[in-house]
Scaffold this motif. Structure first.
Motif, PDB file in Angstrom:
ATOM      1  N   LEU A   1       0.838  -1.210   0.000  1.00 32.13           N
ATOM      2  CA  LEU A   1       0.000   0.000   0.000  1.00 32.13           C
ATOM      3  C   LEU A   1       0.867   1.253   0.000  1.00 32.13           C
ATOM      4  O   LEU A   1       0.597   2.208  -0.744  1.00 32.13           O
ATOM      5  CB  LEU A   1      -0.925   0.019   1.225  1.00 32.13           C
ATOM      6  CG  LEU A   1      -1.970  -1.086   1.309  1.00 32.13           C
ATOM      7  CD1 LEU A   1      -2.754  -0.975   2.612  1.00 32.13           C
ATOM      8  CD2 LEU A   1      -2.911  -1.034   0.107  1.00 32.13           C
ATOM      9  N   ASN A   2       1.898   1.263   0.841  1.00 36.28           N
ATOM     10  CA  ASN A   2       2.785   2.425   0.911  1.00 36.28           C
ATOM     11  C   ASN A   2       3.452   2.661  -0.439  1.00 36.28           C
ATOM     12  O   ASN A   2       3.502   3.792  -0.934  1.00 36.28           O
ATOM     13  CB  ASN A   2       3.866   2.225   1.980  1.00 36.28           C
ATOM     14  CG  ASN A   2       3.286   2.159   3.383  1.00 36.28           C
ATOM     15  OD1 ASN A   2       2.122   2.485   3.601  1.00 36.28           O
ATOM     16  ND2 ASN A   2       4.094   1.714   4.332  1.00 36.28           N
ATOM     17  N   ASP A   3       3.958   1.586  -1.038  1.00 30.68           N
ATOM     18  CA  ASP A   3       4.672   1.705  -2.312  1.00 30.68           C
ATOM     19  C   ASP A   3       3.737   2.176  -3.436  1.00 30.68           C
ATOM     20  O   ASP A   3       4.167   2.854  -4.363  1.00 30.68           O
ATOM     21  CB  ASP A   3       5.320   0.367  -2.707  1.00 30.68           C
ATOM     22  CG  ASP A   3       6.474   0.000  -1.780  1.00 30.68           C
ATOM     23  OD1 ASP A   3       6.888   0.860  -0.967  1.00 30.68           O
ATOM     24  OD2 ASP A   3       6.959  -1.145  -1.856  1.00 30.68           O
ATOM     25  N   ALA A   4       2.459   1.797  -3.344  1.00 38.52           N
ATOM     26  CA  ALA A   4       1.485   2.191  -4.377  1.00 38.52           C
ATOM     27  C   ALA A   4       0.816   3.529  -4.048  1.00 38.52           C
ATOM     28  O   ALA A   4      -0.020   4.001  -4.826  1.00 38.52           O
ATOM     29  CB  ALA A   4       0.428   1.103  -4.522  1.00 38.52           C
ATOM     30  N   GLY A   5       1.162   4.127  -2.895  1.00 40.96           N
ATOM     31  CA  GLY A   5       0.547   5.392  -2.486  1.00 40.96           C
ATOM     32  C   GLY A   5      -0.924   5.236  -2.135  1.00 40.96           C
ATOM     33  O   GLY A   5      -1.720   6.155  -2.281  1.00 40.96           O
TER      34      GLY A   5
END
Ligand code: 4NP
Length: 165
Positions: A27-31
């Motif tokens: 989720l963090n990497d995909a914003g």
């Protein structure tokens, strides 16, 4: 409103915190960390308040997932109102959750590996009483299912874009 995902295993110190950490990083990497929120819990109460098992933390860290801030909690009836997806690691967890579920609860309750694309297995095996290799196997299965779950949620809720995922 954010879409809420809860991962559930027995102790909430091995498999579900691993799923929590892996999915959070996706989720963090995909914003998408504001649009999709993640948590984990156990059906049992033995480890409430504890950090993830050191073996799970070490295996996860070797793949860049930091589980150190997570603390075990027990799943409760209110979770069925709060979460949109409740994902069980094995059939026993799923049966325990089905027994707790109230009729009005409209969350999706399923085995997490339903979303895995590269395995025919249905359950994430409990690594607690086994060797180191079991923790890597958990990570392999969890990474596969986490990716499939993110694609499913994005497709069904109109989130993200092809480039980010
Ligand atoms: P988990 O693993 O359900 O993946 O967190 C276990 C952790 C602890 C125990 C069993 C499974 N236990 O029996 O204490």
């Amino acid at each position: 409103m954010a879409i809420k995902v809860l991962f559930v295993c027995l102790g909430n110190i091995c498999r579900s915190p691993t799923a929590h950490g892996v999915f959070q990083k996706l989720l963090n990497d995909a914003g998408l960390h504001d649009e999709i929120q993640v948590d984990s819990a156990g059906t049992g109460d033995w480890h409430i308040g504890r950090s993830p098992d050191q073996r799970s933390q070490a295996a996860a860290l070797s793949r860049q997932y930091d589980l150190s801030s997570l603390r075990a909690r027990q799943v409760c009836k209110a979770d069925f109102q709060t979460f949109d997806y409740i994902l069980a690691m094995d059939e026993c967890n799923l049966a325990d959750l089905q027994a707790m579920r109230t009729h009005q609860a409209k969350c999706e309750l399923a085995l997490f590996l339903t979303y895995a694309k590269h395995t025919a297995r249905r359950e994430v095996p409990d690594p607690y009483y086994g060797g180191e290799q079991g923790f890597d196997e958990v990570l392999d299965l969890v990474e596969d299912a986490a990716e499939g779950l993110l694609h499913h949620i994005c497709a069904h809720h109109g989130l993200g874009n092809g480039a980010a995922l």
